[in-house]
Design a protein around this motif. Sequence first.
Motif, PDB file in Angstrom:
ATOM      1  N   ILE A  15       0.841  -1.202   0.000  1.00 18.41           N
ATOM      2  CA  ILE A  15       0.000   0.000   0.000  1.00 18.41           C
ATOM      3  C   ILE A  15       0.875   1.252   0.000  1.00 18.41           C
ATOM      4  N   ASP A  16       1.919   1.242   0.812  1.00 21.67           N
ATOM      5  CA  ASP A  16       2.818   2.403   0.896  1.00 21.67           C
ATOM      6  C   ASP A  16       3.427   2.728  -0.465  1.00 21.67           C
ATOM      7  N   ILE A  17       3.769   1.680  -1.213  1.00 24.68           N
ATOM      8  CA  ILE A  17       4.362   1.902  -2.539  1.00 24.68           C
ATOM      9  C   ILE A  17       3.379   2.629  -3.449  1.00 24.68           C
ATOM     10  N   PHE A  18       2.146   2.162  -3.457  1.00 28.50           N
ATOM     11  CA  PHE A  18       1.147   2.792  -4.331  1.00 28.50           C
ATOM     12  C   PHE A  18       0.813   4.215  -3.878  1.00 28.50           C
ATOM     13  N   LEU A  22       0.994   7.450  -6.255  1.00 29.34           N
ATOM     14  CA  LEU A  22      -0.241   8.103  -6.664  1.00 29.34           C
ATOM     15  C   LEU A  22      -0.547   9.413  -5.937  1.00 29.34           C
ATOM     16  N   ALA A  23      -0.085   9.552  -4.693  1.00 22.41           N
ATOM     17  CA  ALA A  23      -0.462  10.701  -3.870  1.00 22.41           C
ATOM     18  C   ALA A  23      -0.169  12.057  -4.503  1.00 22.41           C
ATOM     19  N   PRO A  24       0.928  12.226  -5.243  1.00 21.42           N
ATOM     20  CA  PRO A  24       1.160  13.544  -5.861  1.00 21.42           C
ATOM     21  C   PRO A  24       0.118  13.927  -6.911  1.00 21.42           C
ATOM     22  N   HIS A  25      -0.620  12.932  -7.407  1.00 19.85           N
ATOM     23  CA  HIS A  25      -1.544  13.185  -8.521  1.00 19.85           C
ATOM     24  C   HIS A  25      -3.012  12.947  -8.169  1.00 19.85           C
ATOM     25  N   HIS A  26      -3.261  12.091  -7.183  1.00 25.64           N
ATOM     26  CA  HIS A  26      -4.630  11.695  -6.865  1.00 25.64           C
ATOM     27  C   HIS A  26      -4.822  11.603  -5.352  1.00 25.64           C
ATOM     28  N   ARG A  27      -6.091  11.653  -4.931  1.00 23.17           N
ATOM     29  CA  ARG A  27      -6.401  11.318  -3.543  1.00 23.17           C
ATOM     30  C   ARG A  27      -6.390   9.799  -3.399  1.00 23.17           C
ATOM     31  N   THR A  28      -5.981   9.319  -2.250  1.00 24.23           N
ATOM     32  CA  THR A  28      -5.926   7.871  -2.040  1.00 24.23           C
ATOM     33  C   THR A  28      -6.699   7.464  -0.785  1.00 24.23           C
ATOM     34  N   ILE A  80      -8.647  -2.482 -11.240  1.00 26.78           N
ATOM     35  CA  ILE A  80      -7.381  -2.983 -11.784  1.00 26.78           C
ATOM     36  C   ILE A  80      -6.801  -3.962 -10.770  1.00 26.78           C
ATOM     37  N   PHE A  81      -6.589  -5.213 -11.198  1.00 26.29           N
ATOM     38  CA  PHE A  81      -5.993  -6.189 -10.299  1.00 26.29           C
ATOM     39  C   PHE A  81      -4.492  -5.965 -10.182  1.00 26.29           C
ATOM     40  N   VAL A  82      -3.996  -6.163  -8.969  1.00 25.23           N
ATOM     41  CA  VAL A  82      -2.563  -6.082  -8.702  1.00 25.23           C
ATOM     42  C   VAL A  82      -2.138  -7.443  -8.172  1.00 25.23           C
ATOM     43  N   ALA A 112       2.402   1.800 -13.648  1.00 24.03           N
ATOM     44  CA  ALA A 112       1.235   1.849 -12.765  1.00 24.03           C
ATOM     45  C   ALA A 112       0.513   3.185 -12.902  1.00 24.03           C
ATOM     46  N   LEU A 113       1.271   4.280 -12.898  1.00 28.60           N
ATOM     47  CA  LEU A 113       0.664   5.602 -13.007  1.00 28.60           C
ATOM     48  C   LEU A 113      -0.014   5.785 -14.360  1.00 28.60           C
ATOM     49  N   ALA A 114       0.626   5.308 -15.425  1.00 27.46           N
ATOM     50  CA  ALA A 114       0.056   5.447 -16.767  1.00 27.46           C
ATOM     51  C   ALA A 114      -1.245   4.668 -16.901  1.00 27.46           C
ATOM     52  N   ARG A 115      -1.287   3.469 -16.340  1.00 25.78           N
ATOM     53  CA  ARG A 115      -2.504   2.657 -16.465  1.00 25.78           C
ATOM     54  C   ARG A 115      -3.647   3.259 -15.640  1.00 25.78           C
ATOM     55  N   VAL A 116      -3.321   3.770 -14.483  1.00 23.28           N
ATOM     56  CA  VAL A 116      -4.352   4.430 -13.682  1.00 23.28           C
ATOM     57  C   VAL A 116      -4.916   5.628 -14.438  1.00 23.28           C
ATOM     58  N   ARG A 117      -4.044   6.438 -15.004  1.00 23.92           N
ATOM     59  CA  ARG A 117      -4.503   7.614 -15.748  1.00 23.92           C
ATOM     60  C   ARG A 117      -5.365   7.214 -16.944  1.00 23.92           C
ATOM     61  N   THR A 118      -4.943   6.177 -17.664  1.00 25.95           N
ATOM     62  CA  THR A 118      -5.688   5.727 -18.843  1.00 25.95           C
ATOM     63  C   THR A 118      -7.094   5.291 -18.471  1.00 25.95           C
ATOM     64  N   HIS A 119      -7.206   4.483 -17.425  1.00 29.50           N
ATOM     65  CA  HIS A 119      -8.522   3.953 -17.068  1.00 29.50           C
ATOM     66  C   HIS A 119      -9.396   4.999 -16.377  1.00 29.50           C
ATOM     67  N   LEU A 120      -8.788   5.964 -15.719  1.00 29.47           N
ATOM     68  CA  LEU A 120      -9.575   7.079 -15.194  1.00 29.47           C
ATOM     69  C   LEU A 120     -10.168   7.896 -16.337  1.00 29.47           C
ATOM     70  N   ALA A 121      -9.360   8.122 -17.377  1.00 30.08           N
ATOM     71  CA  ALA A 121      -9.847   8.881 -18.530  1.00 30.08           C
ATOM     72  C   ALA A 121     -10.978   8.139 -19.235  1.00 30.08           C
ATOM     73  N   LEU A 122     -10.810   6.840 -19.397  1.00 27.37           N
ATOM     74  CA  LEU A 122     -11.856   6.041 -20.037  1.00 27.37           C
ATOM     75  C   LEU A 122     -13.133   6.034 -19.189  1.00 27.37           C
ATOM     76  N   HIS A 123     -12.958   5.957 -17.879  1.00 24.59           N
ATOM     77  CA  HIS A 123     -14.107   5.958 -16.969  1.00 24.59           C
ATOM     78  C   HIS A 123     -14.864   7.280 -17.061  1.00 24.59           C
ATOM     79  N   ARG A 124     -14.118   8.387 -17.113  1.00 21.90           N
ATOM     80  CA  ARG A 124     -14.775   9.696 -17.231  1.00 21.90           C
ATOM     81  C   ARG A 124     -15.528   9.810 -18.551  1.00 21.90           C
ATOM     82  N   GLN A 125     -14.937   9.274 -19.621  1.00 22.32           N
ATOM     83  CA  GLN A 125     -15.606   9.307 -20.918  1.00 22.32           C
ATOM     84  C   GLN A 125     -16.905   8.505 -20.891  1.00 22.32           C
ATOM     85  N   ARG A 126     -16.861   7.323 -20.252  1.00 23.01           N
ATOM     86  CA  ARG A 126     -18.066   6.497 -20.157  1.00 23.01           C
ATOM     87  C   ARG A 126     -19.133   7.191 -19.317  1.00 23.01           C
ATOM     88  N   GLN A 127     -18.700   7.845 -18.228  1.00 25.56           N
ATOM     89  CA  GLN A 127     -19.666   8.571 -17.384  1.00 25.56           C
ATOM     90  C   GLN A 127     -20.331   9.703 -18.154  1.00 25.56           C
TER      91      GLN A 127
END
Length: 347
Positions: A15-18, A22-28, A80-82, A112-127
């Motif tokens: 958890i600490d690694i993630f 992610l913390a500089p870019h997103h809330r966790t 996203i499975f880890v 990890a950061l790139a995949r999170v960003r990609t799927h967040l963008a796709l999720h926003r588009q679907r919403q």
Amino acid sequence: MKATILIVDDVPENIDIFVEILAPHHRTKVALNGERALRIARSDNPPDLILLDVMMPGLSGYQVCERLKADPETRTIPVIFVTAMSETADEQRGLELGAVDYITKPISPPIALARVRTHLALHRQRQELARQVEQRTAELLRTRQQIVRRLSRAAEFRDNETGNHIARMSHIARLIAQAAGMGAEFVETLFNAAPMHDIGKIGIPDSILLKSGRLEPEELAIMRQHTEIGAKIIGRHDDDLLKAAHSIALYHHEKWDGSGYPQGLGSEEIPLMARIAAVADVFDALTSERPYKKAWPLEEAVGYIEAQAGTHFDPALIDPFRRSLGEIARIVERYADHQDPYLDFDP
């Protein structure tokens, strides 16, 4: 606005690694087990994306994902499975359960950061797409409802039953359905279809439709054709609203004891919406003034409806009707015929 990422892993170091990535870019948010993850996902502030470890004590990641996707409140949250697993079968199982991607251990921060960003963008588009579809669907429904109501008004212009009859009748039908415990979708469909109940009167000659005295038997037979004419005008459709309108127009003069028209149906052979519409239509007809009759007092009209239970009306609808009388009286007053005949249908 920063997205919220839920990190689920039973190993705090992972958890600490993630969090560091992610913390500089997103809330966790974090959860050390599947039960806690489900509670967070179902909270008033759900995450925008979930990073989910597969191998955990208690609920596994697969089980957590399965429950998330089975719940309408959480099924759209990207997962996203880890995992340290790299077998194709493991990846296939996760994707079949509804996950959008895999991140394998040891973690590569850029990936990890790139995949999170990609799927967040796709999720926003679907919403956004879902929002636009919902908005457009609502607009189409409102337009369709207004067409139904305006066409119903057109029928009233040819009829002695002028004024706000269709508004009152529709509201009364809705109140009875609500009191009878019908679901919200049923109630609203009934409310929006009921205005079409007498649309077939468009096809009745003025000499009969506007006659102020008692109809002769042959004239009455022609008048009764308005049910079948209305059904033909509406037609048969897959659309729920138009199906309901067709049913109500055709069957709202059927009677519980089988003595009604046009088909002589009895008891539960008569569609439920038509049974409810029949109570509302007759009650409003009794309590409304017409060129050929005075308005009945409310108490007398109620007494008539109750007396006709089991002959004209479905006996199971009498108690819901009685329990709705307070609201029905409000509707009768609000949509009285001396009021604006173009009042909106809204309460």
